[in-house]
Each structure stands twice: as structure tokens, then as C-alpha cells.
Design a protein around this motif. Structure first.
Motif, PDB file in Angstrom:
ATOM      1  N   VAL A 278      38.978 111.591  96.705  1.00  0.00           N
ATOM      2  CA  VAL A 278      38.523 110.442  97.522  1.00  0.00           C
ATOM      3  C   VAL A 278      38.145 111.132  98.773  1.00  0.00           C
ATOM      4  O   VAL A 278      36.851 110.906  99.379  1.00  0.00           O
ATOM      5  CB  VAL A 278      39.435 109.227  97.628  1.00  0.00           C
ATOM      6  CG1 VAL A 278      39.171 108.386  99.127  1.00  0.00           C
ATOM      7  CG2 VAL A 278      39.966 108.265  96.593  1.00  0.00           C
ATOM      8  N   GLN A 279      38.942 111.997  99.342  1.00  0.00           N
ATOM      9  CA  GLN A 279      38.622 112.621 100.470  1.00  0.00           C
ATOM     10  C   GLN A 279      37.181 113.330 100.458  1.00  0.00           C
ATOM     11  O   GLN A 279      36.089 113.455 101.303  1.00  0.00           O
ATOM     12  CB  GLN A 279      39.685 113.415 100.876  1.00  0.00           C
ATOM     13  CG  GLN A 279      39.628 114.231 102.178  1.00  0.00           C
ATOM     14  CD  GLN A 279      40.651 115.157 102.516  1.00  0.00           C
ATOM     15  OE1 GLN A 279      41.173 115.945 101.863  1.00  0.00           O
ATOM     16  NE2 GLN A 279      40.881 115.336 104.021  1.00  0.00           N
ATOM     17  N   ASN A 280      37.102 114.184  99.142  1.00  0.00           N
ATOM     18  CA  ASN A 280      35.898 115.019  98.975  1.00  0.00           C
ATOM     19  C   ASN A 280      34.691 114.037  98.821  1.00  0.00           C
ATOM     20  O   ASN A 280      33.592 114.343  99.366  1.00  0.00           O
ATOM     21  CB  ASN A 280      36.189 115.808  97.857  1.00  0.00           C
ATOM     22  CG  ASN A 280      37.240 116.970  97.962  1.00  0.00           C
ATOM     23  OD1 ASN A 280      37.341 117.227  99.282  1.00  0.00           O
ATOM     24  ND2 ASN A 280      37.765 117.471  96.840  1.00  0.00           N
ATOM     25  N   CYS A 281      34.802 112.841  98.170  1.00  0.00           N
ATOM     26  CA  CYS A 281      33.576 111.985  97.969  1.00  0.00           C
ATOM     27  C   CYS A 281      33.177 111.406  99.362  1.00  0.00           C
ATOM     28  O   CYS A 281      32.226 111.273  99.536  1.00  0.00           O
ATOM     29  CB  CYS A 281      33.942 111.118  96.850  1.00  0.00           C
ATOM     30  SG  CYS A 281      34.111 111.607  95.232  1.00  0.00           S
ATOM     31  N   LEU A 282      34.059 110.859 100.169  1.00  0.00           N
ATOM     32  CA  LEU A 282      33.679 110.448 101.353  1.00  0.00           C
ATOM     33  C   LEU A 282      33.148 111.621 102.306  1.00  0.00           C
ATOM     34  O   LEU A 282      32.090 111.283 103.151  1.00  0.00           O
ATOM     35  CB  LEU A 282      34.850 109.808 102.097  1.00  0.00           C
ATOM     36  CG  LEU A 282      35.341 108.780 101.451  1.00  0.00           C
ATOM     37  CD1 LEU A 282      36.925 108.135 102.048  1.00  0.00           C
ATOM     38  CD2 LEU A 282      34.490 107.467 101.109  1.00  0.00           C
TER      39      LEU A 282
END
Length: 682
Positions: A477-481
Motif C-alpha cells: 500500500v505504501q509503495n502504491c500510494l
């Protein structure tokens, strides 16, 4: 009819060919059917076959011989109808078995909630009558001292209980043998025949902690009335019933002993120090009637001339008996009271119409009588006699209570100076009772803490996998955001990253919900579960520990595995316990092989490792609470697992084997159809 008991059927079974007989041939008199007409001259038996397997026999007879053409046509017809017969029989057996499996649910909901032994017997017998379509059912329970058998049956819709001497009763052989018996024909030597009209029976001994405590008997007026599925079902019911009865009996005995303690305390408080035997008899009789609500309680004591002339009478019919005793004596020389007064032995009769010792008092006729002797050594000082108009009014607990009271009265009569000692004894009994209650409460609290500790210990062993399961989607999630926040990124690509982040968040929510489900093992919500999916998910949770321990796990299934109706989180706890136990037994690494097989009535799973195995002397105790072969183990993992599987109507057992390692087998009944029924009954 058993095939091997008839030479003609035995011949058909061995040859798998037709058999033709005429009156002048051997075995004509042993034809397996009802008597035939005198002018019958030909008899033909045709095997019904599926492949090379015999599934039945068709017999025909008539006044003239069967021609070769007719025999050929009949053989072709037998071949054509065999598959249909096989299908009908199979579906009939499956339907009957599935219907009776519902009996286990009814057992839990109705019988297990009973408050006393009579309720258990009444509900159990009613349940079995509906399930097996027979009223020929009996439940035998052996008293704690093994001297008395309680015979429970329903007669004209009412529960009838009879107390019988255990010695010499035919059920004693069943209790001694300890095995389940399914007898299809009353002509067999081991057939008991509790009911006169029975022709087949199914007997399941009740065993508690290795001891036979009773037997459950179902009989039918028809031969071959019970199948092997009925036998297995009775084994499960008898196993649960034995524990339930023992728990209820212990509770009733505890309540009876508490009542006895109260009576003894009251008697001691009122009669110790009295020198008047008449007062002692009067007070004792009134207290006995008051505490136990007996219709009639009589205490007779010997006078200075050794005659039983000192009497005390209590109960609702006391005045009626006092009036009758003006013209007759209470102790009948050839009756119950006379026998007890002379022999000094206790007598319990729950049906006076069947015992010639009972002698009624004018104007009073009882149907139950309990009489005990008040003795000092071999000398009879008096008797305590209680009676009721109802049959089966007294239990073994009443006998124990009256014998205890007789011992107290003996002490009062022989030596009034024993008051101080008896008072101290009562205090000790009360202190012991309080201490036992405190110990039981402390033990229950300790067991609850240990069970929670076992749960938390498992959770600790899962912590690495839990962190891994939560950290991976959070990083995604962190990478996608981060990528979606780039200003030069096209909207289409940004939406794609947002979608990926949403998918990972949903995955994180599912993982969290499953973790919460794992921490709530006491839920009773059944669900239809795919066992292979549940195993694979469990292995995902344990992947980190298994990898670090150099343990590999393989899942094999020999056929299509049907779903089962279970509490998923509870079964997951069982899987975790078995897999981690196997891993602990392989400190240098190894392999765990999980095999699933589909059975006609359920599913079985085998957990096989190649570790150090379980020592032979420890195998009998591995399911006992607080028993562990591991240093620092709580000894509750396998106990919790065993209780979970048993509560689902299944079985958890250690398989004996010659090769290294340990192998555990889980049996679960087939599910998918029980969920709606379970929800409706809750």
C-alpha cells in the motif's frame, strides 16, 4: 439371514453360480425361505452380482422343473436388475444413516441439558425410539459400589426404573466384556433378549475412564434390524453418554451427601446428650421425614429387654401408622423389617409387588421400602424404615444417607459421651466440604488460565507469521500510494496504483478478520468449510516458522474431499497444534505429510511426521490434561484439540505404527447439510 449359516446360500456365495435343487437332493429341508407347498418339485437360486461381488440372491420355486431356456432368461434378468438393486440398497442405507446422524444433534440439544439421571434416561429413550423406530430400549446403570443395577425403560409412555441386584444379571457379562455387540438373530448364543419379543439387538457398554458404568441396549422385533452404521453411531452416543451420566451422578451424589450432612448435623445437634431413647427415636424420625420428604419414616430402638418397642414415626402418614400399630406390630418376622432386625443387612425395594418380603401394615400399602439396621458391631440396636406409595422412590443415595444416619444413632445410643467427638467430626466435614469447594473453584480458575495460556502460547508461536501477513500488504500500500503521488504520472496509471492499494487493504482486512476469528475459538457458528483451503491457509500462517525450522509440508488427497460443517477457527486451532507439535518433534528439520481421504460417512485426515515419535509408555496419556512430553509444554494442546474434534462428532486418535515419527488421525462427519439444521435448533 447370515449367509454362512445356510449351506445353500454358502454354496451360492462361493460358486457365484445358480443352484437348482429337487426334493430328492440333499439340503432340500434347509431351503432358506418359509415352508413351501408339498407339490413343489423345483427350487432355483440366482445370484445378483455387481462385477464379481455378490449383492443378493433371488430364489424361485414351483411345481415343475425349470427348463434350460427359462434358466437362461432368468440369468439375463438377474444381470439386468442387479445394478438397480444395488442402487436402491445403497441409497436406502445412506438415507437411514444420514437421518440417524441428526440424532447426535438432538442428543446434544436435549439429553445433554437434562438435570438428573431420570431426565437423561427419559429423553435418551424417547430420542432413540424415534430414531430407530422401536420401543424395545433399556438403559442399565451400575451403582458406584457395583452391587445394584438401575434398569431404565419406558412402559406405556412412562419411564419405569427398577433397582436390581447386579450379581448374576446377564448384563454383567456385557459390562465385563466391554465391547459393542450387534446381534442380528435371537438364536445366537450371546443374544441377551432384554425384551421377550426382541429378535435382534445392539448393545453399547458405557465406559468412563476405562471402567464400565452401564450399558445401552436397543432391540427390535425384527431380525437384521441394525447396520454397522448404527453400531458406529451407538459407539459415539455411548461415549458421550457415559461422561454425561457420570457427571450427573457425581452431582446428584454430592447433593445427596450435602443433604445427609445437613440431616446428620441436625440430628447431632438435637439428640446428642439425650438419655431418653424415645426422644431420640421421635426426633430422628421427624427429621428424616422432613429433610427427605418421605411419606413415612419409622425409627425403632430396642428396650432394656431387647425388644423393639421404642418407636418414633414421622411423615405425612405418621398418624395413620400410629393408629394401626395399636393393634399390630411394625416388625414383621417374615417381612423386610424382621429380616433387617435379625440379619443386620440393609434392604432397598423399589417395587414391593415383586418382592415377597414386603408385608403391609393395615390401612397402608407402600410400593417402595428402604430399611437399614442400627448396629454396634454385630449387635442390632434398632432399625430405620422409610416407605413410599410410589414405585422407584428411593435411590442408592437414600440408602447411603440412611446407613450414615444409622451409624450416628448407633453412636448416640451406645455412648452419649461421644457428643463432643461427633460435633468435632461434623465441623471437620463442613470444613472439608468448604475446602473442597474452594479447591474445585481454584482448580476451575487454574484450568481456565492454563487454557488461555495455551492459546496465548500458540499466538506467540504465530507472531512472526502474523507480522509477515500484515507487513507485506502494508508495504505494498505504501509503495502504491508513493507512486500514485507523482505529478508526472498519467491518471490511468494513478488509478491503477490506487486500485492495487485498495486490493492490498482488502487483503489486510481479511487477514485481520481471520486473526480475530482465531482468537475467538469458543464461537458456536457452524460453516461449510473446504478442508484443503483451510489447511493451505493455516500453512500460510505457519510458513515462517516452518521455513526457519527446515520443515516441509505436503498435502495429498486420494479423491474428491467433500466439505464439512464445522467451526472453522476451532478446526484451524487443531491443525496448528498438530503441525507445530510435529515440527517440535523434528529439531533438525524434516517432513510432514498431510493426507485426506473421503469416507462414505465423512472425511479422515492423517498428519504424519518423521520425527522422534511418542514414547510407548506416554501414548496412553497424551490426551490427558496437563500431560506433556515437551519441556515447558502446557500439556493442553492435544486435550483442547481432542475436545474440539469430539464436539464436532468426530474422533482424534494416535495411530500405532512401526516406522519412525508420529501419525495422528482426525475423523470428521460429512457436512454441508447440518448448518441449517444447527441454526434452526439453536
Amino acid at each position: 439371514m447370515p449367509i454362512d449359516e445356510n449351506p445353500i446360500l454358502r454354496r451360492v456365495n462361493r460358486s457365484l453360480a445358480e443352484v437348482v435343487l429337487s426334493p430328492d437332493q440333499p439340503n432340500w429341508d434347509l431351503l432358506p425361505h418359509a415352508p413351501i407347498k408339498a407339490n413343489t418339485t423345483a427350487w432355483l437360486s440366482l445370484p445378483l452380482m455387481i462385477g464379481h461381488r455378490l449383492i443378493g440372491v433371488v430364489s424361485l420355486w414351483r411345481e415343475k422343473e425349470f427348463s434350460l431356456t427359462e434358466r437362461g432368461q432368468l440369468r439375463e434378468l438377474a444381470v439386468q436388475v442387479s445394478p438397480s438393486v444395488e442402487t436402491v440398497v445403497t441409497f436406502s442405507e445412506m438415507t437411514a444413516h444420514l437421518r440417524r446422524l441428526g440424532l447426535l444433534n438432538d442428543f446434544v440439544l436435549t439429553v445433554s441439558s437434562a438435570q438428573n439421571l431420570d431426565q437423561i434416561a427419559r429423553r435418551l429413550i424417547a430420542l432413540l425410539e424415534r430414531a430407530f423406530n422401536t420401543e424395545l430400549i433399556a438403559l442399565f446403570l451400575r451403582s458406584s459400589d457395583g452391587r445394584v443395577l438401575r434398569d431404565y425403560r419406558t412402559i406405556e409412555g412412562k419411564l419405569n426404573v427398577i433397582s436390581l441386584p447386579a450379581s448374576g444379571h446377564p448384563i454383567q457379562n456385557v459390562l465385563k466384556d466391554g465391547r459393542v455387540r450387534r446381534i442380528s438373530d435371537s438364536s445366537r448364543e450371546e443374544f441377551i433378549g432384554i425384551h421377550k419379543q426382541s429378535k435382534s439387538e445392539l448393545i453399547a457398554p458405557l465406559r468412563y475412564r476405562g471402567q464400565a458404568t452401564g450399558a445401552l441396549i436397543i432391540e427390535s422385533a425384527s431380525a437384521e434390524a441394525f447396520s454397522q452404521y448404527d453400531e458406529r453411531l451407538m459407539v459415539v452416543i455411548a461415549s458421550h453418554l457415559a461422561g454425561l451420566i457420570e457427571y450427573t451422578r457425581l452431582r446428584e451424589e454430592a447433593e445427596g451427601r450435602a443433604r445427609s450432612l445437613g440431616l446428620i448435623h441436625e440430628v447431632v445437634g438435637q439428640v446428642i446428650g439425650l438419655n431418653d431413647k424415645k426422644e431420640v427415636a421421635k426426633i430422628s424420625a421427624e427429621l428424616v421425614a422432613q429433610y427427605f420428604k418421605y411419606e413415612l419414616a419409622v425409627v425403632l430402638l430396642s428396650d432394656d429387654k431387647e425388644k423393639f418397642s421404642i418407636q418414633g414415626i414421622g411423615g405425612t402418614h405418621a398418624e395413620q401408622i400410629q393408629n394401626a400399630l395399636r393393634t399390630e406390630i411394625f416388625i414383621k418376622p417374615e417381612g423386610v423389617t424382621g429380616y433387617v432386625a435379625q440379619a443386620g443387612e440393609s434392604i432397598l425395594i423399589n417395587d414391593t409387588t415383586q418382592n415377597p418380603l414386603y408385608k403391609p401394615i393395615k390401612g397402608w400399602e407402600a410400593h417402595s421400602e428402604l430399611c437399614v439396621a442400627i448396629k454396634d458391631g454385630d449387635e442390632v440396636l434398632g432399625i430405620i424404615d422409610v416407605e413410599s406409595r410410589d414405585q422407584n422412590a428411593f435411590s442408592h443415595n437414600d440408602l447411603i444417607a440412611m446407613e450414615s444416619l444409622a451409624g450416628i444413632l448407633s453412636s448416640v445410643i451406645t455412648n452419649a459421651k461421644q457428643y463432643q467427638r461427633l460435633q468435632e467430626t461434623v465441623k471437620q466435614l463442613r470444613a472439608t466440604e468448604t475446602e473442597l469447594k474452594n479447591r474445585m473453584e481454584a482448580q476451575r480458575a487454574a484450568e481456565a488460565k492454563l487454557l488461555q495460556a495455551e492459546k496465548m502460547a500458540t499466538a506467540g508461536r504465530l507472531s512472526a507469521s502474523i507480522a509477515h501477513e500484515l507487513n507485506n500488504p502494508l508495504q505494498a500500500v505504501q509503495n502504491c500510494l508513493h507512486l500514485a503521488g507523482r505529478e508526472d504520472l498519467p491518471q490511468e496509471k494513478r488509478d491503477e496504483y490506487f486500485k492495487l492499494a485498495q486490493n492490498e487493504l482488502e487483503r489486510l482486512m481479511i487477514t485481520s478478520r481471520r486473526m480475530l476469528d482465531f482468537y475467538r475459538p469458543n464461537t458456536s457458528s457452524l460453516e461449510t468449510v473446504n478442508l484443503i483451503d483451510l489447511l493451505q491457509y493455516t500453512l500460510t500462517l505457519l510458513s515462517k516458522q516452518l521455513t526457519e525450522s527446515n520443515v516441509t509440508v505436503s498435502i495429498n488427497s486420494s479423491n474428491t474431499i467433500p466439505p464439512v460443517s464445522i467451526v472453522g477457527s476451532q478446526l484451524q486451532q487443531v491443525f496448528i497444534n498438530l503441525i507445530l507439535n510435529a515440527a517440535d518433534a523434528m529439531p533438525a528439520g524434516g517432513q510432514i505429510q498431510i493426507t485426506l481421504n473421503s469416507l462414505p460417512d465423512g472425511v479422515e485426515l492423517f498428519f504424519q511426521d518423521n520425527g522422534t515419535g511418542i514414547p510407548l509408555k506416554a501414548q496412553a496419556d497424551i490426551f490427558e490434561p496437563f500431560f506433556s512430553t515437551k519441556e515447558g509444554g502446557t500439556g493442553l494442546g492435544l486435550t483442547v484439540s481432542y475436545n474440539i474434534i469430539t464436539a464436532h462428532g468426530g474422533m482424534l486418535e494416535l495411530i500405532q505404527q512401526n516406522n519412525s515419527g508420529a501419525c495422528f488421525r482426525i475423523y470428521l462427519p460429512a457436512g454441508g447439510h447440518n448448518e441449517a439444521e444447527h441454526s434452526r435448533r439453536r
